[in-house]
Design an enzyme around this catalytic site. Structure first.
Site, PDB file in Angstrom:
ATOM      1  CE  LYS A 192      -4.524   0.598   0.295  1.00  0.00           C
ATOM      2  NZ  LYS A 192      -5.494  -0.418  -0.119  1.00  0.00           N
TER       3      LYS A 192
HETATM    4  N1  GLU Z   1      -7.013  -0.092  -3.328  1.00  0.00           N
HETATM    5  C1  GLU Z   1      -7.767  -1.253  -3.653  1.00  0.00           C
HETATM    6  C2  GLU Z   1      -7.853  -2.190  -2.454  1.00  0.00           C
HETATM    7  O1  GLU Z   1      -7.718  -1.783  -1.321  1.00  0.00           O
HETATM    8  C3  GLU Z   1      -7.312  -1.936  -4.934  1.00  0.00           C
HETATM    9  C4  GLU Z   1      -5.911  -2.449  -4.924  1.00  0.00           C
HETATM   10  C5  GLU Z   1      -5.444  -2.935  -6.291  1.00  0.00           C
HETATM   11  O2  GLU Z   1      -6.240  -2.996  -7.214  1.00  0.00           O
HETATM   12  O3  GLU Z   1      -4.266  -3.233  -6.394  1.00  0.00           O
HETATM   13  O4  GLU Z   1      -8.110  -3.356  -2.582  1.00  0.00           O
END
Ligand code: GLU
Length: 427
Positions: free
Chosen positions: A117
């Site tokens: 993240k």
């Molecule tokens: N931000 C989204 C999540 O928390 C998508 C992450 C992604 O597609 O890599 O799952």
């Protein structure tokens, strides 16, 4: 408890309340699985955490410096994967917790990814388009050694969108000298984005709710839905669940909420938000505050905004049959226990909102192969993956007599633990 060789581990910088929550969830699963202590240690800290200062020139010619983060929690199963968040509350602990949840989410869906993240502490609404572009490009340049289609693949999250992903992709490609679509997912379709990615998280939420209803012997027709949040995830969940015959009776956004006990017209509401940015002032609805919205009597409550919304303070008054966690970490540990004792059916975040990263996986594969799929194919494959994960979690929760969150975590942790054992420890 094994003795700790490194005392500083007891208080690393990312050890904030939300990280403690993610860690405590993991530890419940590790205990239940009697996980080898050697493996346990390897999951509790992120693999690497990058902190950068991002100087950019604002439109008034002054320079401002923003704090940015990218955390890779685990890379056992493949490149790390996860969104980039632009929000004033972003900090190392939050990003680290979200990275850990991404690890579990990808494993649960059977994707060949680890968890990551990232985020920048900023208020994206207070920045101009040009400022946002400079911020995104400089942030990408600062973390460029740690991202890549084979290493770590960012995506949108709160406060970011396909335009931000396009700027990230362009910046990365400029550095390499040629176009590299596989560096991010959630890009615009015309530069290699996938059909169905924008709606994917909402679609996955609705697949899970439909499976939960089937299990609870409920039919979707006329069921009352309340959604906290009307960004990409909230709005798409509202629209898709409305198409299933449910009635969305209340929604909210960062500013305020609206309520109509007979159901909101979601298409008209999306047009209103498109025009005015907010749900406020929508016809045929009355205003409702965030606290009251969460406590409305309904069939399904969908928190689709920030973390820590359902807490020890309001858990007793949550009045739904199904709680579908479209946001990451919306329910605190204390609230979890209360909801479980009250017999609510909870669909945990790493399952409920995993549709997004699943179609991100499809987008990454399509980009690597330069071969693009039809939308129907994408939605069908998404349904297969989400519904089978849901039923695996449900089965384990029934056989082990544990709640859905613990069952989901047990499946994920076990999967990565086995992979770690197979790979062994280097050197
Ligand atoms: N931000 C989204 C999540 O928390 C998508 C992450 C992604 O597609 O890599 O799952």
């Amino acid at each position: 408890m094994t003795p700790r060789r490194n005392e500083h581990r007891d208080n690393p910088e990312y050890f904030t309340p939300i990280y403690k929550m993610a860690l405590a969830q993991f530890e419940q699963a590790a205990d239940k699985l009697s996980l080898d202590p050697n493996l346990r240690k390897r999951f509790t800290d992120p693999k690497r955490a990058i902190m950068v200062n991002i100087p950019i020139r604002l439109d008034d010619a002054s320079v401002e410096v923003f704090h940015g983060y990218r955390v890779h929690h685990d890379t056992t199963l493949g490149p790390s994967k996860g969104g980039i968040r632009f929000h004033p509350d972003v900090n190392l602990g939050e990003v680290s917790a979200l990275a850990m949840w991404m690890t579990w989410k990808c494993a649960l869906m059977g994707l060949p990814f680890g968890g990551a993240k990232g985020g920048v502490r900023c208020d994206p609404h207070a920045l101009s388009r040009n400022e946002l572009q400079r911020l995104t490009r400089r942030f990408t340049a600062e973390i460029i050694r740690f991202i890549g289609p084979e290493m770590d693949v960012p995506a949108p999250d709160i406060g970011t969108n396909e335009q931000i992903m396009a700027w990230m992709m362009d910046t990365y490609s400029q550095f390499k000298g040629y176009s590299i679509p596989g560096i991010v997912t959630g890009k615009p379709i015309n530069i290699g984005g996938s059909l169905g990615r924008t709606e994917a998280t909402g679609r996955g939420v609705v697949f899970c709710i439909m499976e939960a209803m089937r299990h609870l012997k409920m039919t979707p027709e006329g069921k009352k839905i309340v959604i906290q949040g009307f960004g990409n995830v909230g709005a798409n969940t509202a629209q898709i669940i409305d198409e299933e015959g449910c009635q969305v009776i209340a929604v909210s956004d960062v500013k305020s909420g609206i309520y109509n006990p007979n159901g909101l017209d979601i298409i008209a509401l999306r047009a209103h938000v498109e025009k005015t940015q907010f749900v406020e002032g929508f016809t045929e609805s009355e205003p409702i505050g965030n606290k009251d919205l969460l406590e409305l009597t309904c069939d399904v409550l969908v928190p689709a905004a920030l973390s820590e919304q359902i807490t020890r303070d309001n858990a007793e008054r949550i009045s739904c049959k199904i709680l579908a966690e479209a946001a990451n970490g919306p329910t605190t540990l204390a609230a979890d226990k209360i909801l479980q004792d009250r017999g609510l059916f909870l669909i945990p975040d790493i399952l409920a909102n995993a549709g997004g990263v699943t179609v991100s996986y499809f987008e990454w594969v399509q980009g690597l192969q330069n071969f693009f799929w039809k939308e129907q194919e994408i939605n069908e494959r998404l349904r297969e993956i989400v519904c089978s994960a849901f039923n695996n979690v449900l089965q384990l929760s029934l056989t082990e007599k544990v709640d859905m969150r613990l069952a989901a975590l047990m499946l994920s942790v076990q999967k990565i633990a086995k992979a770690k054992l197979a790979r062994g420890l280097f050197p």
